[in-house]
Motif scaffolding. Structure first.
Motif, PDB file in Angstrom:
ATOM      1  N   MET A   8     -79.586  54.665  15.650  1.00 18.13           N
ATOM      2  CA  MET A   8     -78.741  55.272  14.618  1.00 18.13           C
ATOM      3  C   MET A   8     -77.671  54.272  14.189  1.00 18.13           C
ATOM      4  O   MET A   8     -77.205  53.469  14.995  1.00 18.13           O
ATOM      5  CB  MET A   8     -78.001  56.497  15.165  1.00 18.13           C
ATOM      6  CG  MET A   8     -78.825  57.707  15.426  1.00 18.13           C
ATOM      7  SD  MET A   8     -77.699  59.050  15.923  1.00 18.13           S
ATOM      8  CE  MET A   8     -78.880  60.351  16.272  1.00 18.13           C
ATOM      9  N   GLN A  39     -80.049  56.946   6.612  1.00 16.59           N
ATOM     10  CA  GLN A  39     -80.691  57.753   7.654  1.00 16.59           C
ATOM     11  C   GLN A  39     -80.031  59.134   7.695  1.00 16.59           C
ATOM     12  O   GLN A  39     -78.798  59.239   7.623  1.00 16.59           O
ATOM     13  CB  GLN A  39     -80.483  57.111   9.026  1.00 16.59           C
ATOM     14  CG  GLN A  39     -80.925  55.677   9.172  1.00 16.59           C
ATOM     15  CD  GLN A  39     -80.342  55.065  10.436  1.00 16.59           C
ATOM     16  OE1 GLN A  39     -79.212  55.348  10.814  1.00 16.59           O
ATOM     17  NE2 GLN A  39     -81.130  54.232  11.108  1.00 16.59           N
ATOM     18  N   THR A  40     -80.826  60.174   7.772  1.00 17.32           N
ATOM     19  CA  THR A  40     -80.391  61.569   7.909  1.00 17.32           C
ATOM     20  C   THR A  40     -79.793  62.150   6.633  1.00 17.32           C
ATOM     21  O   THR A  40     -79.591  63.350   6.553  1.00 17.32           O
ATOM     22  CB  THR A  40     -79.349  61.774   9.041  1.00 17.32           C
ATOM     23  OG1 THR A  40     -78.068  61.301   8.615  1.00 17.32           O
ATOM     24  CG2 THR A  40     -79.769  61.079  10.321  1.00 17.32           C
ATOM     25  N   GLY A  63     -85.566  57.173   4.701  1.00 17.72           N
ATOM     26  CA  GLY A  63     -84.813  56.204   5.482  1.00 17.72           C
ATOM     27  C   GLY A  63     -85.188  56.127   6.943  1.00 17.72           C
ATOM     28  O   GLY A  63     -84.633  55.313   7.685  1.00 17.72           O
ATOM     29  N   TYR A  64     -86.125  56.943   7.401  1.00 22.27           N
ATOM     30  CA  TYR A  64     -86.550  56.944   8.803  1.00 22.27           C
ATOM     31  C   TYR A  64     -87.761  56.028   8.986  1.00 22.27           C
ATOM     32  O   TYR A  64     -88.780  56.192   8.302  1.00 22.27           O
ATOM     33  CB  TYR A  64     -86.971  58.345   9.240  1.00 22.27           C
ATOM     34  CG  TYR A  64     -85.860  59.333   9.484  1.00 22.27           C
ATOM     35  CD1 TYR A  64     -84.863  59.083  10.418  1.00 22.27           C
ATOM     36  CD2 TYR A  64     -85.839  60.553   8.800  1.00 22.27           C
ATOM     37  CE1 TYR A  64     -83.861  60.018  10.650  1.00 22.27           C
ATOM     38  CE2 TYR A  64     -84.843  61.496   9.045  1.00 22.27           C
ATOM     39  CZ  TYR A  64     -83.853  61.219   9.966  1.00 22.27           C
ATOM     40  OH  TYR A  64     -82.868  62.141  10.225  1.00 22.27           O
ATOM     41  N   ASN A  70     -80.114  51.895   5.951  1.00 27.83           N
ATOM     42  CA  ASN A  70     -81.118  52.315   6.924  1.00 27.83           C
ATOM     43  C   ASN A  70     -81.811  51.076   7.469  1.00 27.83           C
ATOM     44  O   ASN A  70     -81.572  49.950   6.997  1.00 27.83           O
ATOM     45  CB  ASN A  70     -82.101  53.316   6.321  1.00 27.83           C
ATOM     46  CG  ASN A  70     -82.850  52.777   5.128  1.00 27.83           C
ATOM     47  OD1 ASN A  70     -83.613  51.819   5.246  1.00 27.83           O
ATOM     48  ND2 ASN A  70     -82.648  53.380   3.961  1.00 27.83           N
ATOM     49  N   PHE A  76     -85.446  60.246  14.899  1.00 32.28           N
ATOM     50  CA  PHE A  76     -85.195  58.896  15.421  1.00 32.28           C
ATOM     51  C   PHE A  76     -86.138  58.563  16.575  1.00 32.28           C
ATOM     52  O   PHE A  76     -86.571  57.416  16.733  1.00 32.28           O
ATOM     53  CB  PHE A  76     -83.734  58.764  15.872  1.00 32.28           C
ATOM     54  CG  PHE A  76     -82.775  58.497  14.747  1.00 32.28           C
ATOM     55  CD1 PHE A  76     -82.724  57.251  14.136  1.00 32.28           C
ATOM     56  CD2 PHE A  76     -81.927  59.491  14.289  1.00 32.28           C
ATOM     57  CE1 PHE A  76     -81.845  57.005  13.100  1.00 32.28           C
ATOM     58  CE2 PHE A  76     -81.044  59.245  13.253  1.00 32.28           C
ATOM     59  CZ  PHE A  76     -80.994  58.011  12.650  1.00 32.28           C
ATOM     60  N   SER A 136     -82.945  66.947   5.799  1.00 32.23           N
ATOM     61  CA  SER A 136     -82.502  67.021   7.185  1.00 32.23           C
ATOM     62  C   SER A 136     -82.061  68.446   7.480  1.00 32.23           C
ATOM     63  O   SER A 136     -81.536  69.137   6.607  1.00 32.23           O
ATOM     64  CB  SER A 136     -81.322  66.068   7.421  1.00 32.23           C
ATOM     65  OG  SER A 136     -81.749  64.743   7.556  1.00 32.23           O
TER      66      SER A 136
END
Length: 570
Positions: free
Chosen positions: A405, A186-187, A143-144, A195, A398, A266
């Motif tokens: 975020m 994300q994360t 998701g990054y 995301n 990020f 993560s």
């Protein structure tokens, strides 16, 4: 390249991986026009043969391929097609490698034709993977945007698209066909999946709601039967919530039962509460098939954190004898937890607890109220782990792209790094966890004083959340899953019913706190109508065999009760 352009380029690459003849000719109707995309809606785009294949549970798929009735290639093509449709409907895929999967399936068919027997117990079974698994030939972005084209954010050309996670190796050895990786927030630290690459992953059964997180892509894909079985991970509910939200069975095994070696994550290295990997599917039998198969590969020889604990058929047999009453003692005993004392669950979940209580009582099992040590203490222990490093890992990922975020993530990690926790503070949290586990163990043992048999309860049942699913903009509460992560128990989420706006109404609700009132204010029967309702079934540590037997038995009881109710109404 700006993060927006990189994200768009990646999304275009994902979507262009879908064969032209599998692309939808027109946009999916709005949620107001078509709330439920499961069943007949998605099936309209499939052939009768594809529907027959993809509507089967994993156990029957393997059986049909292994006896020669179906070809692995046909099964792979059917699920690839349905997965492609699912992604276009609810944005649930991060990586698509259909061509490779079909080649692998053809090779399996050739092996079967030559030898007359399957490669392994998962021969030809399509398996989807959460985008934490490394698979040769494709990215792992988790998701990054900053992870696109890298190995976990690092320009490690030796591992990028060449390294594979341990379980991926084992799945291939067992004969599984891998074909896609599913979306995550994300994360990974959110009960909603969204995301900056693929957007928001909606709940296919009710698109007013989220598919959950962080294994939300798996939940949505399997709900639409674009996968017969897939793997998620669970730190504070990331298998259990998406399973409950999407009407699926999902198991959170105790840490060390299944291999996590080589997965992206993560806050890697945080060991107070470990993330675990587990399957999600449409039946307890499918979960059993998968876990038995993985354990047959002796993962403890390849992952230093896996306990040498093969599948125990004797634990299954013992549980079945209690279920049938074929012992000198009484049948099973269950604890029932209706509220954790922090936030009360919405009306549909309370009705689901009533259903389970009724069927277990009618079957002759014993029920006791479950009033354990404060779950708030466990929640505090788990949440403290999130910020051991002051947000260094998350903020660093990020910063690779400059992407923002989401609000759900910034609520946890803030807009900038904080001071890292001291070793002494981390040690204190570890001691607190151990003390809580011991106190909870003592409480569980003490229930022998309240059962007719003099045995402690076999399992306890509680909500999987305060809401049947999270939804954008509404206050949420994940304490029902988060607290149990500190205990590391073996937990199965199982579907019980669906929301009925005519029955599941709020009458006489009395909040026990401001937080409880805020969470309850988000419940609107019309918005939630039709959504899935699931519960958690909890056994002690390393009792995966036992909890799956009970889950299957409880499913049969619920199904029989549902059929009887329908007959009475007719």
């Amino acid at each position: 390249m700006a993060w927006e352009a990189r994200a768009r380029e990646k999304l275009d690459a994902i979507n262009s991986s879908i064969p032209q003849n599998w692309r939808l000719n027109s946009p999916v109707p709005s949620a107001e026009e078509q709330r439920d995309l499961t069943g007949p809606y998605i099936c309209q785009y499939l052939s009768s043969e594809e529907v027959e294949i993809t509507e089967c549970h994993a156990v029957y798929i393997v059986k049909n391929i292994s006896c020669g009735r179906w070809r692995a290639e046909d099964v792979a093509r059917a699920f690839c097609h349905r997965a492609a449709l699912a992604h276009q409907m609810v944005s649930c895929l991060h990586e698509i490698f259909f061509d490779t999967a079909i080649k692998d399936a053809i090779a399996l068919d050739e092996y079967f034709a030559k030898t007359g027997h399957p490669v392994g117990p998962l021969h030809g079974l399509p398996v989807s993977l959460k985008d934490q698994f490394h698979v040769k030939g494709v990215d792992t972005t988790m998701g990054y945007v900053g992870w696109i084209g890298t190995f976990q954010g690092k320009k490690d050309t030796a591992k990028h698209k060449t390294y594979e996670s341990e379980m991926v190796r084992e799945l291939r050895a067992l004969g599984a066909v891998l074909y896609c990786k599913t979306s995550v927030p994300q994360t990974l630290m959110s009960a909603e999946t969204m995301n900056n690459i693929i957007g928001y992953t909606w709940n296919p059964k009710n698109r007013n709601l989220s598919s959950g997180g962080s294994s939300g892509g798996e939940g949505a894909l399997i709900s639409l039967k674009g996968s017969p079985i897939g793997f998620g991970t669970d730190y504070s509910g990331s298998i259990r919530m998406p399973s409950a939200f999407n009407g699926l069975y999902g198991i959170r095994p105790s840490s060390g039962r299944l291999p996590y070696q080589g997965l992206a994550n993560s806050m890697d290295g945080q060991n107070t509460v470990l993330s675990v990997v587990g399957p999600m599917s449409h039946s307890p039998a499918s979960l059993r098939l998968m876990i038995k198969a993985i354990l047959s590969q002796k993962p403890w020889l390849y992952d230093p954190l896996v306990v040498e604990l093969p599948w125990r058929s004797d634990q299954e047999g013992e549980t079945l004898r209690y279920i049938a009453g074929r012992t000198t003692e009484t049948k099973l005993a269950f604890g029932i937890m209706r509220c954790d004392g922090i936030v009360q669950s919405h009306p549909p979940i309370m009705r689901a607890l009533d259903i389970v209580t009724k069927v277990l009582t009618a079957a002759g099992h014993e029920l006791v109220d479950w009033n354990p040590p404060s779950h708030q203490r466990a929640i505090d222990i788990v949440q403290a782990c999130w910020v051991y490093d002051g947000g260094e890992d998350v903020h660093g990922s990020f910063e690779l792209s400059g992407e923002p975020m989401s609000d759900k993530i910034s609520w946890i990690f803030g807009s900038e790094r904080r001071e890292e926790m001291k070793a002494s503070a981390i040690a204190k949290n570890n001691v607190a966890k151990r003390a809580f586990q011991k106190e909870y163990m003592d409480y569980w043992n003490s229930t022998r004083q309240r059962t007719r048999s003099g045995r402690p309860v076999d399992a306890f049942i509680l909500p999987a959340g305060a809401a049947t699913a999270t939804r954008p903009g509404a206050r949420t509460y994940a304490g029902y899953t988060t607290a149990l992560s500190a205990l590391d128990y073996s937990i199965v989420t199982l579907p019980v019913t669906t929301v009925d706006k005519k029955i599941d109404i709020s009458e006489g609700f009395q909040p026990i706190s401001d937080h409880d009132a805020n969470v309850h204010s988000g419940y609107e029967p019309e918005i939630y109508h039709g959504g899935h309702v699931g519960l958690q079934l909890v056994a002690r540590r390393f009792q995966e065999e036992k909890v799956l037997v009970i889950a299957e038995y409880l499913t049969d009881l619920i199904s029989a009760q549902h059929s009887a109710s329908q007959s009475a109404e007719a």
